[in-house]
Design a protein around this motif. Structure first.
Motif, PDB file in Angstrom:
ATOM      1  N   SER A  49       0.817  -1.219   0.000  1.00  0.00           N
ATOM      2  CA  SER A  49       0.000   0.000   0.000  1.00  0.00           C
ATOM      3  C   SER A  49       0.850   1.268   0.000  1.00  0.00           C
ATOM      4  N   THR A  52       2.460   1.275  -3.958  1.00  0.00           N
ATOM      5  CA  THR A  52       1.697   1.119  -5.180  1.00  0.00           C
ATOM      6  C   THR A  52       1.276   2.469  -5.761  1.00  0.00           C
ATOM      7  N   HIS A  54      -1.470   2.514  -7.348  1.00  0.00           N
ATOM      8  CA  HIS A  54      -2.898   2.263  -7.535  1.00  0.00           C
ATOM      9  C   HIS A  54      -3.681   2.309  -6.232  1.00  0.00           C
ATOM     10  N   ARG A  55      -3.295   3.183  -5.313  1.00  0.00           N
ATOM     11  CA  ARG A  55      -4.058   3.283  -4.070  1.00  0.00           C
ATOM     12  C   ARG A  55      -5.510   3.678  -4.356  1.00  0.00           C
ATOM     13  N   PRO A  58      -7.650   0.177  -6.726  1.00  0.00           N
ATOM     14  CA  PRO A  58      -7.207  -1.153  -6.306  1.00  0.00           C
ATOM     15  C   PRO A  58      -7.630  -2.265  -7.255  1.00  0.00           C
ATOM     16  N   TYR A  59      -8.780  -2.128  -7.916  1.00  0.00           N
ATOM     17  CA  TYR A  59      -9.204  -3.186  -8.833  1.00  0.00           C
ATOM     18  C   TYR A  59      -8.388  -3.156 -10.124  1.00  0.00           C
ATOM     19  N   ARG A  61      -5.205  -2.429 -10.044  1.00  0.00           N
ATOM     20  CA  ARG A  61      -3.994  -3.145  -9.612  1.00  0.00           C
ATOM     21  C   ARG A  61      -4.230  -4.648  -9.608  1.00  0.00           C
ATOM     22  N   VAL A 197      -9.813  -1.935   3.343  1.00  0.00           N
ATOM     23  CA  VAL A 197      -9.597  -2.426   1.981  1.00  0.00           C
ATOM     24  C   VAL A 197     -10.073  -3.876   1.850  1.00  0.00           C
TER      25      VAL A 197
END
Length: 325
Positions: A49, A52, A54-55, A58-59, A61, A197
């Motif tokens: 986290s 990344t 893509h915080r 997330p989908y 990622r 998450v």
């Protein structure tokens, strides 16, 4: 499942890892399950986290990771090598330390690195465990020999990503003793962000109501994932699970297993729909997420798009350096 244009992959077409991971029932469920359970490992969750890119997505990622993994599971060596090189470049930059306490076993300042042998093994462990569980539930129960072969294939898969062979237990029984012991120990811990998450990923928390039939498909997917979780993991997330839930989960699993029996009169299109890459399914999730972001709707309301360093700029003391991943 054959590699692209007949070029061999790292795993033979009749290997257990290909036989298992080419089943779409496994491919579309194991990733979510692995992330939900893996979130209880603070070093893995925080390391990801904090680094990344893509915080907020997330989908997306998940779709990227799923495609990379399938390239190694099911692709040719050329395709797999590209995925492995891409992943290695990203992982080299994932180095830091916990910025805050994450339970009694993971104090602030505890170091992590994506290339740490034990953390690489734990990533493999959560992935393998989820693939094994979902195949047992949604396709058929593996034999002891198949289970061992699948485990050894996964160890080889971990080695391809850089995990030393000695980082993993020698055989499946040793792995199962270690992994189950870990989940039953005092080590697993959910940070506040991991709980948030993971709750979204498991469908325990839902951001928006979707239109039919997407809402129904999503509910079925979440039922499969939640029902497959160890009871302790469900309790950690506060997921209530009663007899009605269990019966519904078992009925759904049974219907999916029945489809895999391929009776003689089953149309050929059914067999084709049950096997193949699952990346397109993850890409659908990613496209929906991107559409929501363009509309100004956060993918997971309450999850700060900034990492800990960005939220606490000037007070980090050098902990948790973040870079793109």
């Amino acid at each position: 499942m054959a590699a692209r244009q007949g070029e061999p992959g790292y795993f033979a077409d009749d290997s257990m890892i290909r036989r298992v991971m080419s089943k779409r029932a496994v491919g579309v469920t194991y990733g979510l399950r692995a992330l939900v359970i893996g979130a209880v490992h603070p070093l893995l969750f925080v390391g990801t986290s904090e680094h990344t890119a893509h915080r907020a997505t997330p989908y997306t990622r998940l779709a990227v990771t799923g495609a990379l993994f399938e390239s190694v599971f099911l692709g040719s060596k050329t395709e797999a090598d590209r995925a492995l090189a891409f992943t290695r470049r990203k992982h080299e930059r994932v180095v830091g330390a916990l910025p805050e306490d994450a339970g009694p076993h993971h104090r602030a300042g505890t170091a992590y690195a994506a290339l740490d042998p034990h953390l690489m093994f734990m990533t493999m462990a959560f992935t393998f465990d989820s693939a094994e569980v979902m195949y047992d539930r949604l396709v058929r129960e593996l034999t002891p020999t198949e289970r061992e072969d699948l485990y050894q294939d996964y160890v080889r898969w971990g080695e391809l990503f850089g995990m030393p062979r000695e980082a993993a237990p020698a055989d499946y029984p040793a792995f199962r003793r270690y992994f189950d012991g870990y989940l039953d120990s005092a080590e697993p811990f959910l940070t506040d962000e991991a709980e948030l998450v993971g709750s979204y990923l498991a469908g325990h928390r839902k951001a928006y109501r979707l239109r039919p039939p997407v809402e129904q498909v999503g509910s079925a997917l979440y039922l499969l994932v939640q029902g497959s979780l160890p009871a302790r993991i469900r309790r950690m997330y506060g997921i209530e699970w009663d007899l009605a839930d269990e019966l519904a989960h078992r009925a759904l699993c049974r219907s999916i297993r029945t489809a895999h029996l391929a009776p003689p009169l089953a149309p050929r299109v059914l067999a084709g729909a049950l096997a193949g890459r699952s990346t397109p399914s993850y890409q659908l999730l990613a496209r929906r997420e991107q559409h929501m972001i363009r509309q100004g709707k956060p993918s997971m309301p309450g999850v700060d798009p900034r990492n800990w360093v960005q939220r606490n700029c000037g007070a980090t003391g050098g902990l948790g350096h973040a870079g793109p991943a």
